[in-house]
Write a protein that holds these residues in place. Structure first.
Motif, short mmCIF file in Angstrom:
data_model
loop_
_atom_site.label_atom_id
_atom_site.label_comp_id
_atom_site.label_asym_id
_atom_site.label_seq_id
_atom_site.Cartn_x
_atom_site.Cartn_y
_atom_site.Cartn_z
N ARG A 32 0.87 -1.17 0.00
CA ARG A 32 0.00 0.00 0.00
C ARG A 32 0.91 1.22 0.00
N GLU A 86 -4.55 2.33 -2.83
CA GLU A 86 -4.28 1.09 -3.53
C GLU A 86 -2.85 1.10 -4.03
N SER A 87 -2.26 -0.11 -4.14
CA SER A 87 -0.90 -0.24 -4.64
C SER A 87 -0.92 -0.65 -6.10
#
Length: 525
Positions: A257, A416-417
């Motif tokens: 993240r 979000e990653s």
């Protein structure tokens, strides 16, 4: 003087049996008594208390002096080499009990005379005694001597089995014959240089030719029962090089993240990727396993298993004789492989002797994780680190311990990653905003757009500042790609709208942008 036996309100002894404490009601079962004494001497020492029942009630001994003489004679007549524990008479609740204080023996292995060296040696495992295998018995003997297994010359190897460039790359310096001798990676035998076991483990391209079990087995298991194998890797080669390979395997299955606000105070919205697993602590456990495993006898490889809710590191050999789990968590260090440990130390893989598990416990606590579970199994040591459920449907990251920084907090916000999309209710404190639930995440904006919104929600910023914060140069093409879409969507605006090229031009968030930033719409499902 009794400094360890304490009675509870129910009249029972408070302390439970364990690796260094055992209770016997009487001396009628002399075989069990002797096995316990032998196991204590071969392991970490301990106290044998006679006159306390299995339920920890104090029954005492009827004739203390006679019982004391009998216990001393049993030990003297039945155990080899000679072992001389001290025996005390202690009064508990008006009854007398015997306490045999058994030290860690300096002439291991100790064994029952009638059964012999390879049938009568025992070791302590938790609160039970286990018969030592032939190989473990030999390992006990090596551990008691000055010449540990890793320092011994390997009779099956030749100097050509060591590849000096492997060692030179590891230590980042040229390595000559004298230094190989100093590091105890080679020794002289009949005028010739021969590699030691440590030399083969750290500098042989294929040490598994000599030690078939000296490798790391990695696995990723999914599911509540941990039986669904989805990925695996066998890490072989020189042991110091295994550390990065094991961590690379684990990183394939972590979540990432992004945090904004954990960098330079001037650019307090820069992105930093945060792993879903405590990588520093896990790396230390992997290093410990490689350094402290027993390579002197066959068995299983080192295992590193990534489950949905735990990462397990299991190493062969168990604890080194003379130490307990409590001691190693408090910094007591006894090296099974001192030559191997020295190479890891000089390679920068080990920082301070005796700090390994203490560092792990500290790092886990700082990251919001529970202390590790440490279990001593039969000829193995298992360390389990509990992690958030890595089933993507249920993942919630650990909450790190808040540490004051330059801005009075971490200034972080979750997103979000780009590597994996995660669902999180992670709470992070910041000087002017707080992210404390899924509803505060932005789902369908990409990371650069999210970073821009977060940045301008704090203060007005110029184009060059925004692009630099994204790691980009101040070029028009970058502004068109990352800033213009937000302008067109009405999420940000110019502070000097009638003069786009003004040197005073800045970007600020709009009410629509702030609403989008705080909206649950588009969040990861």
């Amino acid at each position: 003087m009794n400094d360890f036996l304490t009675l509870g309100s129910d009249g029972r002894v408070v302390d439970h049996e364990g690796k260094t404490l055992d209770y016997k009601r009487d001396l009628s079962g002399s075989e069990g008594v002797l096995r316990t004494v032998v196991a204590f001497a071969n392991s970490a020492g301990g106290r044998l208390v006679v006159g306390v029942a299995d339920d920890r009630s104090v029954v005492g001994v009827d004739d203390p002096v006679t019982a004391e003489m009998r216990l001393a004679n049993l030990i003297a007549d039945s155990i080899r080499p000679q072992l001389l524990p001290t025996i005390e008479l202690i009064t508990l609740d008006g009854r007398t009990v015997l306490v045999a204080n058994v030290p860690v023996g300096g002439q291991r292995p100790y064994y029952l005379k009638e059964a012999g060296r390879y049938g009568g040696a025992y070791v302590r495992l938790g609160s039970s005694n286990r018969r030592a295998t032939r190989l473990l018995t030999d390992d006990l003997a090596r551990g008691a001597g000055s010449r540990t297994f890793d320092r011994q010359i390997n009779p099956q190897a030749d100097i050509d089995d060591i590849d000096p460039p492997v060692l030179e790359r590891l230590l980042d310096r040229p390595i000559g014959e004298e230094e190989l001798l100093t590091l105890e990676l080679v020794g002289r035998e009949n005028g010739r240089l021969r590699p030691t076991n440590a030399g083969l483990l750290v500098a042989c391209p294929g040490p598994q030719r000599f030690f078939p079990h000296a490798w790391v087995q990695c696995g990723r298991f999914r599911g509540r029962d941990g039986l669904d194998l989805v990925d695996q890797a066998d890490v072989r080669g020189p042991l110091p090089l295994a550390v990065d390979e094991v961590m690379s395997f684990l990183q394939r299955h972590r979540f990432l993240r992004a945090e904004f606000g954990a960098g330079d105070p001037e650019w307090n919205w820069r992105r930093r990727d945060i792993s879903s697993i405590p990588e520093t602590a896990i790396r230390e456990l992997v290093v410990n396993a490689l350094v402290h495993s027993s390579y002197s006898y066959g068995g299983t490889a080192i295992k590193v298993i990534f489950y949905d809710r735990a990462i397990v590191v299991e190493s062969p050999g168990g604890l080194v004789p003379g130490v307990t789990i409590e001691q190693i968590t408090h910094g007591v260090s006894v090296q099974r492989n001192p030559a191997l440990a020295r190479v890891f130390r000089e390679a920068g893989l080990v920082e301070l002797w005796g700090m390994g598990l203490r560092t792990v416990i500290r790092d886990l606590a700082d990251g919001g994780y529970e202390p590790p579970d440490i279990e001593e199994l039969h000829e193995r040591l298992r360390v389990t680190v509990r992690i958030p459920d890595h089933d993507p449907r249920r993942f919630t990251p650990a909450r790190p311990r808040k540490i004051a920084g330059a801005g009075g907090g971490t200034g972080a916000r979750a997103s979000e990653s780009s590597e994996q999309m995660i669902k999180s209710d992670h709470q992070v404190d910041s000087p002017s905003h707080q992210v404390d639930s899924l509803s505060h995440q932005v789902g369908r904006l990409d990371e650069s757009a999210l970073g821009v919104l977060i940045a301008v929600s704090e203060r007005d910023l110029s184009r060059s500042e925004l692009l630099a914060g994204l790691g980009l140069t101040n070029e028009t093409r970058n502004a068109r790609r990352h800033l213009d879409p937000l302008l067109e969507a009405g999420l940000i605006e110019w502070t000097v709208p009638d003069r786009p090229n003004s040197r005073l031009q800045r970007y600020r968030i709009t009410d629509a942008g702030r609403a989008r930033l705080n909206s649950p719409l588009g969040a990861a499902e």
